[in-house]
Design a protein around this motif. Structure first.
Motif, PDB file in Angstrom:
ATOM      1  N   ALA A 277       5.634  -0.124   8.563  1.00 42.68           N
ATOM      2  CA  ALA A 277       5.615  -1.455   8.261  1.00 42.68           C
ATOM      3  C   ALA A 277       6.014  -1.955   6.919  1.00 42.68           C
ATOM      4  O   ALA A 277       5.899  -0.932   5.901  1.00 42.68           O
ATOM      5  N   LEU A 278       6.310  -3.130   6.644  1.00 39.33           N
ATOM      6  CA  LEU A 278       6.684  -3.578   5.322  1.00 39.33           C
ATOM      7  C   LEU A 278       5.711  -4.468   4.862  1.00 39.33           C
ATOM      8  O   LEU A 278       5.314  -5.434   5.295  1.00 39.33           O
ATOM      9  N   GLU A 279       5.231  -4.137   3.464  1.00 36.46           N
ATOM     10  CA  GLU A 279       4.072  -5.033   3.094  1.00 36.46           C
ATOM     11  C   GLU A 279       4.550  -5.687   1.721  1.00 36.46           C
ATOM     12  O   GLU A 279       5.233  -4.889   0.847  1.00 36.46           O
ATOM     13  N   LEU A 280       4.086  -7.069   1.583  1.00 36.90           N
ATOM     14  CA  LEU A 280       4.788  -7.669   0.595  1.00 36.90           C
ATOM     15  C   LEU A 280       3.396  -7.521  -0.389  1.00 36.90           C
ATOM     16  O   LEU A 280       2.402  -7.726  -0.255  1.00 36.90           O
ATOM     17  N   TRP A 281       3.939  -7.351  -1.864  1.00 34.10           N
ATOM     18  CA  TRP A 281       2.941  -7.404  -3.015  1.00 34.10           C
ATOM     19  C   TRP A 281       3.111  -8.245  -3.942  1.00 34.10           C
ATOM     20  O   TRP A 281       4.357  -8.308  -4.392  1.00 34.10           O
ATOM     21  N   LEU A 282       2.216  -8.801  -4.787  1.00 30.64           N
ATOM     22  CA  LEU A 282       2.449  -9.626  -6.175  1.00 30.64           C
ATOM     23  C   LEU A 282       1.759  -8.937  -7.179  1.00 30.64           C
ATOM     24  O   LEU A 282       0.440  -8.532  -7.026  1.00 30.64           O
TER      25      LEU A 282
END
Length: 224
Positions: free
Chosen positions: A158-163
């Motif tokens: 899966a692709l996870e978005l981070w800030l």
């Protein structure tokens, strides 16, 4: 969430009357407010609201603030042209009362300076294995939208978005959907230079609260 816009005349009047009640206006500005109060019922209603809200604070027992604390509060929250008036008010009513009201008035700069619109592009490095990923991100106020322009997750991943804001630890913003954009309401509008990154994670996302797989794409938010 609606986009933050410029202050309305009603918001300007509310701040102006609040400053009048607190004695922060110059004599000329105070006389102008008094002239308007004589002929504008709506402004008189605002005046009554402010006096009702602040009357318990204005009756509080004065406490002499330490000089350093007084100067620090005034310098932190107000421009140079208002510091003398703020210092006078602090001396009259003391730090506990003044700090409360200063916090209320500190919203004025926010009304006049809405957060800038930001965007970012994220793409895999040219030497990365697998299908190339490319994303476009945009921020309006505290709303972030990320669209996938190309590429997919690896099979079974899966692709996870981070800030990533400055030196702070990465904060997960969720998994990127296979189709359609991801829209996230942030806790606060991010600053220019904040990094967005996409990592390769197991189904369901990182089990640790931090990226565990390869960082596949990253980009910095810049003003549009």
């Amino acid at each position: 969430m609606s986009e933050t816009g410029p202050p309305t005349p009603e918001e300007d009047d509310r701040v102006l009357v609040g400053e009048y009640v607190l004695g922060l206006l110059s004599p000329e500005a105070a006389r102008a407010v008094e002239d308007r109060l004589a002929r504008e019922p709506a402004l008189r209603d605002l005046h009554a609201d402010w006096e009702a809200s602040l009357s318990p604070l204005l009756r509080a027992r004065p406490v002499e603030p330490p000089p350093r604390l007084e100067a620090a509060i005034a310098a932190r929250l107000f421009p140079v042209r208002r510091r003398a008036a703020v210092a006078k008010w602090l001396a009259l009513f003391g730090v506990p009362v003044a700090a409360f009201v200063l916090a209320l008035l500190a919203v004025q700069p926010q009304l006049r300076a809405p957060a800038p619109a930001l965007d970012a592009e994220m793409a895999t490095d040219g030497e990365a294995e697998g299908a190339a990923l490319r994303f476009a991100a945009s921020v309006t106020g505290d709303t972030l939208t990320v669209e996938r322009l190309a590429g997919t997750a690896r099979p079974g991943r899966a692709l996870e978005l981070w800030l990533i804001a400055g030196e702070a630890a990465p904060v997960s913003l969720g998994l990127l959907p296979e189709t359609g954009p991801l829209t996230v309401t942030l806790a606060a509008p991010p600053a220019p230079g904040t990094i967005l990154a996409v990592s390769d994670e197991p189904p369901g996302g990182s089990p640790t609260g931090a990226p565990t797989g390869d960082v596949l794409a990253a980009g910095a938010l810049t003003e549009t």
